[in-house]
Design an enzyme around this catalytic site. Structure first.
Site, PDB file in Angstrom:
ATOM      1  N   ASN A 162       0.812  -1.221   0.000  1.00  0.00           N
ATOM      2  CA  ASN A 162       0.000   0.000   0.000  1.00  0.00           C
ATOM      3  C   ASN A 162       0.848   1.275   0.000  1.00  0.00           C
ATOM      4  OD1 ASN A 162      -1.449  -2.113   2.184  1.00  0.00           O
ATOM      5  ND2 ASN A 162      -2.645  -1.514   0.384  1.00  0.00           N
ATOM      6  N   ILE A 200       1.162   6.915   0.299  1.00  0.00           N
ATOM      7  CA  ILE A 200       0.476   5.902   1.098  1.00  0.00           C
ATOM      8  C   ILE A 200      -0.980   5.795   0.664  1.00  0.00           C
ATOM      9  CG2 ILE A 200      -0.130   5.200   3.443  1.00  0.00           C
ATOM     10  CD1 ILE A 200       2.032   7.394   4.297  1.00  0.00           C
ATOM     11  N   CYS A 201      -1.431   4.557   0.502  1.00  0.00           N
ATOM     12  CA  CYS A 201      -2.842   4.362   0.186  1.00  0.00           C
ATOM     13  C   CYS A 201      -3.578   4.057   1.485  1.00  0.00           C
ATOM     14  CB  CYS A 201      -2.995   3.195  -0.788  1.00  0.00           C
ATOM     15  SG  CYS A 201      -4.705   2.823  -1.140  1.00  0.00           S
ATOM     16  N   LEU A 202      -4.271   5.061   1.986  1.00  0.00           N
ATOM     17  CA  LEU A 202      -4.928   4.902   3.281  1.00  0.00           C
ATOM     18  C   LEU A 202      -6.208   5.722   3.235  1.00  0.00           C
ATOM     19  CD1 LEU A 202      -4.403   3.626   6.083  1.00  0.00           C
ATOM     20  CD2 LEU A 202      -3.336   5.763   6.773  1.00  0.00           C
TER      21      LEU A 202
END
Ligand SMILES: [Zn+2]
Ligand SMILES: [Zn+2]
Lengths: 484, 153
Positions: B80, B87-89
């Site tokens: 991620n 950041i994939c959040l």
């Protein structure tokens, strides 16, 4: 100085009340008891060396006995505990036919002593308990009448026919019988003192309530004076919460402080108050009196913590000594005591282990800290309690969206609407766009005006300015209720 | 002239110093109070254990109406997190709420290290490896942690 001496001196010098001292751990007597245990073990042919070797032998499990591992680990010469009536015992595994101890490392004289005892027991017929589960026994009746009781394991098919011999250790029992009631008394003392101090806290709460009470009808004349005192108290409590004396609730450290830590924290707090001269500035004598009452209460809590912590240290020390001198495992006592008095283990990390030697001091610190927070500190609200969850300034004018208990300032709700952010920042429900003048929380507004007269006035000015700036856009005025 | 720092940012910064989150630090720059140097320790029991990861965090002008901008500076092998450290959040994007804070965001990032989610990948290559051969992926993550994320003495 040896701990024993240090302990006796502290008990004598610290000006503890007589009834406290009577509840103290009898370190000296317990030490004598340990000597007796030592002697008794020797009279049974069980020298400390033998016991230690037996423990070691069981410790490193032997590969050829893997399948009966439990069984062997149970041969550890440990004190076993019985929940209902605790009686220390020594347990040794013997051969079912000959009565020969199976533990090869026993000294010859020990072996013959045990053999005799076991045979004697076998002859007194009808006394056969079956040990079906090879775990340490937990529910066997203790028969203190017989010198030795034999628990026969029904394992005819097993390669080894074996049975348990239990040796009740009278002197170890004496040790326990002396230690346990002391702990019992300390617990009673903890309860009594905590209850007394809780009363004090309630009284103090009333006193504080009286002096910080926001202006009531017909009392406008004393208004200014009271407001001043309200702000002094707020500062006094803010400092108290900022660096708590007895118990820390932060993520980095959660738990009671030790007596030494608490003492220096209280000293630092006292010094700080003197530096800013808060007490001297208080306007009414009642306010000064209540402030002194508050400081006295803290000193009282510190004193009972000190006493309890000393006792806890004495207990830890004496159990260590017990282990060292007898090579029986004294922590069995601790486990048993811990089960009976869970408050003793408030700060402990692992179960049944004292992490910091605070004993009952830890639960006293925790409980009274919470009590002071809810019954005294809560009387004087802090501005932080009324921060808007978006801008972290005072939620003025206060707006509630109806979806949850959050209180926002009106400016942030307007901003959220302007940005088209539909969801309540705290509970995520789509309530933002519907908000209008009806969402002003009048109850909170009245409260804030009473307790934060200066802050609300300042916020009001800021709001008015912000509203002017925003004037070019649409107005946040819905029919029927003008907000700004 | 720069606008005065909002009370919110002042308070958040103060609290990060007085009540730090275990395993996380965030230090604002002297010359820019909206720019933070961040370190996050790899969570115990994860394949990033023992690693200390550097990140940069920036609070845009309209914070907290928009989320902080944050990225990894230390290289990390994670499905991620991409090569640029982005950041994939969800809480940094659609699920951002102004009631969240620097503290909660950093905790979410630490949690993401403890629970990589290859189903929602940002780094396709790593995510594929994670799905095809998890043992190998974890081994890579450990190696990268040793290689790039060692705490400075
Ligand atoms: Zn606000
Ligand atoms: Zn809500």
């Amino acid at each position: 100085m040896k701990f024993g001496q240090e302990y006796q001196q502290a008990l004598a010098n610290e000006d503890f009340p007589k009834e406290w001292r009577e509840s103290a751990i009898e370190y000296k007597h317990l030490k004598k008891c340990i000597k007796k245990v030592h002697k008794e073990l020797q009279s049974l042919g069980l020298h400390p060396d033998t016991l230690r070797r037996m423990s070691e032998w069981v410790g490193d499990s032997q590969p050829e006995h893997q399948d009966s591992k439990d069984y062997y680990s149970a041969t550890a010469p440990t004190l076993s505990s019985v929940p209902e009536e605790f009686a220390p015992q020594l347990r040794v595994l013997v051969d079912g036919k000959t009565g020969m101890p199976l533990d090869a490392t026993l000294a010859p004289e020990t072996k013959s002593a045990l053999q005799k005892l076991a045979k004697h027991e076998m002859m007194s017929a009808g006394r056969r308990d079956y040990l079906r589960i090879p775990q340490p026994p937990s529910n066997h009746a203790v028969r203190r009448s017989s010198v030795v009781s034999v628990l026969t394991e029904d394992i005819a098919e097993e390669p080894e026919d074996a049975r348990w011999v239990q040796l009740p250790l009278a002197s170890a029992k004496n040790f326990y019988d002396m230690l346990e009631p002391s702990v019992q008394e300390l617990e009673v003392l903890r309860e009594a003192e905590t209850a007394k101090l809780e009363e004090d806290i309630l009284d103090l709460g009333d006193a504080v309530e009286n002096v910080v009470q926001p202006v009531r009808e017909g009392m406008e004349a004393t208004r200014k004076m009271n407001y001043r005192d309200l702000y002094f108290w707020r500062e006094m409590f803010r400092l108290y919460t900022e660096k708590p004396i007895f118990y820390s609730g932060t993520e980095a450290r959660r738990g009671a402080f030790t007596f030494t830590e608490a003492k220096s924290r209280l000293q630092a707090y006292d010094t700080k108050l003197r530096e800013i001269g808060l007490l001297d500035q208080m306007k009414t004598p009642q306010a000064r009196l209540a402030a002194q009452q508050f400081l006295d209460l803290n000193v009282k809590i510190l004193r009972i913590m000190h006493f309890q912590e000393m006792n806890a240290r004495a207990m830890t020390k004496i159990l260590k000594k017990f282990d060292k001198r007898t090579h029986l495992e004294g922590n069995v006592f601790l486990k048993d005591i811990g089960t009976k008095h869970p408050a003793l283990l408030t700060n402990s990390g692992k179960q049944g282990q004292l992490q910091s030697p605070g004993g009952f001091a830890n639960s006293i610190a925790r409980d009274l800290n919470a009590e002071i927070a809810s019954k005294v500190l809560a009387i004087v609200p802090q501005p932080d309690d009324w921060d808007c969850p978006v801008c972290y300034s005072m939620a003025w004018k206060p707006v509630s969206l109806g979806c949850c208990k959050s209180v926002y300032c009106i400016r942030c709700i307007i901003k959220l609407q302007d940005e088209g952010m539909k969801r309540c920042p705290v509970c995520n429900q789509e309530t933002v766009m519907k908000a209008d003048g009806r969402n002003i929380n009048f109850e909170a507004m009245e409260f804030l005006q009473k307790y934060f007269p200066m802050e609300t006035r300042k916020r009001q000015k800021e709001n008015e300015k912000a509203a002017l700036v925003r004037e070019h856009g649409e107005a946040f005025v819905k029919p029927g209720c003008a907000i700004q | 002239m720069t606008a005065p720092l909002p009370k919110r940012i002042i308070k958040e910064t103060e609290r990060l110093q007085t009540e730090p989150v275990p395993g996380i630090s965030a230090q604002p720059h002297d010359d820019n109070a909206r720019y933070f140097d961040v370190t996050v320790q790899g969570p115990d029991g994860s394949c990033y254990e023992g690693g200390v990861f550097n990140l940069e965090l920036f609070l845009p002008d309209d914070y907290p109406m928009t989320p902080p901008r944050i990225r990894f500076l230390t290289r990390i092998y994670h499905p991620n997190i991409d090569r640029l450290g982005r950041i994939c959040l969800d809480v940094l994007k659609n699920n951002w709420s102004p009631a969240l804070q620097i503290r909660t965001i950093l905790l979410s990032i630490q949690a993401l290290l403890g629970a990589p989610n290859p189903e929602d990948p940002l780094n396709e290559a790593v995510a594929k490896q994670w799905k095809d051969n998890q043992a190998e992926a974890i081994k890579n993550a450990r190696e990268w942690t040793k290689l790039y994320a060692q705490p400075k003495e």
